[in-house]
Design a protein around this motif. Sequence first.
Motif, PDB file in Angstrom:
ATOM      1  N   GLN A   1     -36.033 -35.714  20.389  1.00  0.00           N
ATOM      2  CA  GLN A   1     -35.051 -36.039  19.361  1.00  0.00           C
ATOM      3  C   GLN A   1     -35.819 -36.414  18.107  1.00  0.00           C
ATOM      4  O   GLN A   1     -36.727 -37.254  18.150  1.00  0.00           O
ATOM      5  CB  GLN A   1     -34.158 -37.195  19.793  1.00  0.00           C
ATOM      6  N   ILE A   2     -35.434 -35.779  17.000  1.00  0.00           N
ATOM      7  CA  ILE A   2     -36.104 -36.024  15.729  1.00  0.00           C
ATOM      8  C   ILE A   2     -35.045 -36.352  14.683  1.00  0.00           C
ATOM      9  O   ILE A   2     -34.114 -35.576  14.465  1.00  0.00           O
ATOM     10  CB  ILE A   2     -36.924 -34.798  15.277  1.00  0.00           C
ATOM     11  N   GLY A   3     -35.190 -37.499  14.052  1.00  0.00           N
ATOM     12  CA  GLY A   3     -34.266 -37.887  12.997  1.00  0.00           C
ATOM     13  C   GLY A   3     -34.510 -37.070  11.739  1.00  0.00           C
ATOM     14  O   GLY A   3     -35.661 -36.796  11.380  1.00  0.00           O
ATOM     15  N   GLU A   4     -33.423 -36.711  11.068  1.00  0.00           N
ATOM     16  CA  GLU A   4     -33.572 -35.882   9.871  1.00  0.00           C
ATOM     17  C   GLU A   4     -34.225 -36.643   8.721  1.00  0.00           C
ATOM     18  O   GLU A   4     -34.638 -36.030   7.736  1.00  0.00           O
ATOM     19  CB  GLU A   4     -32.239 -35.257   9.452  1.00  0.00           C
ATOM     20  N   LEU A   5     -34.392 -37.945   8.846  1.00  0.00           N
ATOM     21  CA  LEU A   5     -35.068 -38.744   7.827  1.00  0.00           C
ATOM     22  C   LEU A   5     -36.484 -39.133   8.251  1.00  0.00           C
ATOM     23  O   LEU A   5     -37.177 -39.834   7.519  1.00  0.00           O
ATOM     24  CB  LEU A   5     -34.262 -40.016   7.528  1.00  0.00           C
ATOM     25  N   SER A   6     -36.902 -38.693   9.440  1.00  0.00           N
ATOM     26  CA  SER A   6     -38.242 -39.041   9.913  1.00  0.00           C
ATOM     27  C   SER A   6     -39.282 -38.210   9.171  1.00  0.00           C
ATOM     28  O   SER A   6     -38.960 -37.251   8.470  1.00  0.00           O
ATOM     29  CB  SER A   6     -38.357 -38.806  11.425  1.00  0.00           C
ATOM     30  N   SER A   7     -40.533 -38.575   9.350  1.00  0.00           N
ATOM     31  CA  SER A   7     -41.611 -37.829   8.691  1.00  0.00           C
ATOM     32  C   SER A   7     -41.991 -36.568   9.458  1.00  0.00           C
ATOM     33  O   SER A   7     -42.827 -35.790   8.995  1.00  0.00           O
ATOM     34  CB  SER A   7     -42.832 -38.730   8.520  1.00  0.00           C
ATOM     35  N   MET A   8     -41.391 -36.350  10.626  1.00  0.00           N
ATOM     36  CA  MET A   8     -41.690 -35.169  11.440  1.00  0.00           C
ATOM     37  C   MET A   8     -40.824 -33.987  10.987  1.00  0.00           C
ATOM     38  O   MET A   8     -39.615 -34.149  10.784  1.00  0.00           O
ATOM     39  CB  MET A   8     -41.406 -35.427  12.918  1.00  0.00           C
ATOM     40  N   ILE A   9     -41.439 -32.841  10.872  1.00  0.00           N
ATOM     41  CA  ILE A   9     -40.722 -31.632  10.481  1.00  0.00           C
ATOM     42  C   ILE A   9     -40.554 -30.767  11.731  1.00  0.00           C
ATOM     43  O   ILE A   9     -41.548 -30.295  12.300  1.00  0.00           O
ATOM     44  CB  ILE A   9     -41.478 -30.873   9.372  1.00  0.00           C
TER      45      ILE A   9
ATOM     46  N   GLU B   1     -33.580 -31.794  19.298  1.00  0.00           N
ATOM     47  CA  GLU B   1     -32.263 -32.223  18.834  1.00  0.00           C
ATOM     48  C   GLU B   1     -32.468 -33.031  17.556  1.00  0.00           C
ATOM     49  O   GLU B   1     -33.319 -33.917  17.510  1.00  0.00           O
ATOM     50  CB  GLU B   1     -31.574 -33.107  19.878  1.00  0.00           C
ATOM     51  N   ILE B   2     -31.690 -32.714  16.542  1.00  0.00           N
ATOM     52  CA  ILE B   2     -31.790 -33.418  15.268  1.00  0.00           C
ATOM     53  C   ILE B   2     -30.769 -34.558  15.238  1.00  0.00           C
ATOM     54  O   ILE B   2     -29.586 -34.340  15.493  1.00  0.00           O
ATOM     55  CB  ILE B   2     -31.537 -32.469  14.073  1.00  0.00           C
ATOM     56  N   ILE B   3     -31.248 -35.747  14.932  1.00  0.00           N
ATOM     57  CA  ILE B   3     -30.376 -36.912  14.812  1.00  0.00           C
ATOM     58  C   ILE B   3     -30.055 -37.084  13.326  1.00  0.00           C
ATOM     59  O   ILE B   3     -30.967 -37.179  12.502  1.00  0.00           O
ATOM     60  CB  ILE B   3     -31.052 -38.175  15.370  1.00  0.00           C
ATOM     61  N   PRO B   4     -28.770 -37.129  12.986  1.00  0.00           N
ATOM     62  CA  PRO B   4     -28.403 -37.226  11.567  1.00  0.00           C
ATOM     63  C   PRO B   4     -28.825 -38.565  10.950  1.00  0.00           C
ATOM     64  O   PRO B   4     -28.867 -39.594  11.633  1.00  0.00           O
ATOM     65  CB  PRO B   4     -26.881 -37.076  11.572  1.00  0.00           C
ATOM     66  N   GLY B   5     -29.120 -38.521   9.669  1.00  0.00           N
ATOM     67  CA  GLY B   5     -29.463 -39.724   8.916  1.00  0.00           C
ATOM     68  C   GLY B   5     -28.197 -40.396   8.421  1.00  0.00           C
ATOM     69  O   GLY B   5     -27.726 -40.111   7.320  1.00  0.00           O
TER      70      GLY B   5
ATOM     71  N   LEU C   1     -29.174 -48.501   7.053  1.00  0.00           N
ATOM     72  CA  LEU C   1     -29.519 -47.321   7.842  1.00  0.00           C
ATOM     73  C   LEU C   1     -29.119 -47.509   9.294  1.00  0.00           C
ATOM     74  O   LEU C   1     -29.437 -48.528   9.910  1.00  0.00           O
ATOM     75  CB  LEU C   1     -31.014 -47.032   7.745  1.00  0.00           C
ATOM     76  N   LEU C   2     -28.413 -46.541   9.849  1.00  0.00           N
ATOM     77  CA  LEU C   2     -28.004 -46.578  11.257  1.00  0.00           C
ATOM     78  C   LEU C   2     -28.852 -45.657  12.125  1.00  0.00           C
ATOM     79  O   LEU C   2     -29.188 -45.984  13.260  1.00  0.00           O
ATOM     80  CB  LEU C   2     -26.529 -46.171  11.397  1.00  0.00           C
ATOM     81  N   SER C   3     -29.174 -44.484  11.624  1.00  0.00           N
ATOM     82  CA  SER C   3     -29.939 -43.508  12.410  1.00  0.00           C
ATOM     83  C   SER C   3     -30.590 -42.499  11.482  1.00  0.00           C
ATOM     84  O   SER C   3     -30.200 -42.338  10.331  1.00  0.00           O
ATOM     85  CB  SER C   3     -29.028 -42.777  13.398  1.00  0.00           C
ATOM     86  N   GLY C   4     -31.590 -41.793  12.046  1.00  0.00           N
ATOM     87  CA  GLY C   4     -32.217 -40.719  11.299  1.00  0.00           C
ATOM     88  C   GLY C   4     -33.719 -40.813  11.181  1.00  0.00           C
ATOM     89  O   GLY C   4     -34.371 -39.867  10.775  1.00  0.00           O
ATOM     90  N   LYS C   5     -34.329 -41.939  11.570  1.00  0.00           N
ATOM     91  CA  LYS C   5     -35.777 -42.108  11.501  1.00  0.00           C
ATOM     92  C   LYS C   5     -36.449 -41.906  12.868  1.00  0.00           C
ATOM     93  O   LYS C   5     -37.663 -42.005  12.986  1.00  0.00           O
ATOM     94  CB  LYS C   5     -36.119 -43.512  10.992  1.00  0.00           C
ATOM     95  N   GLU C   6     -35.660 -41.609  13.892  1.00  0.00           N
ATOM     96  CA  GLU C   6     -36.166 -41.546  15.266  1.00  0.00           C
ATOM     97  C   GLU C   6     -37.109 -40.360  15.497  1.00  0.00           C
ATOM     98  O   GLU C   6     -37.003 -39.322  14.867  1.00  0.00           O
ATOM     99  CB  GLU C   6     -35.004 -41.420  16.258  1.00  0.00           C
TER     100      GLU C   6
END
Length: 113
Positions: A32-40, A65-69, A99-104
């Motif tokens: 799972q990758i948050g859309e605001l994380s530094s991972m592309i 899986e993309i987690i929305p920001g 912020l609730l989610s998106g950096k995961e």
Amino acid sequence: MHELGVVIEVVKTVQNIAQENKLTKIDSLVLQIGELSSMIPRYIKECYPAAVDGTLLQDTKLKIEIIPGNALCKNCNKVFNLLENKGKCPHCGLKDWELLSGKEFMIKEIVAC
């Protein structure tokens, strides 16, 4: 591209989990990758074959899986997507949010067979 180093650490972690649980074959790995994380995500997918080459995960499928920001507006208590709304609450127009989610970035699932 720091994604390669991160993927190599994920592979090591999964191999340790497999060893601890006496798994001999892994079918797929779900990240799972948050859309605001530094991972592309695209770079993660591109690095994955090189990172798993010669390991227990060599023949595994990678699923991302993309987690929305999402954020919670501190003014009107509405949840909204930060990227879609450019950091501004679409309900009241303010930029005061939590912020609730998106950096995961996490291993969600290891499917063994």
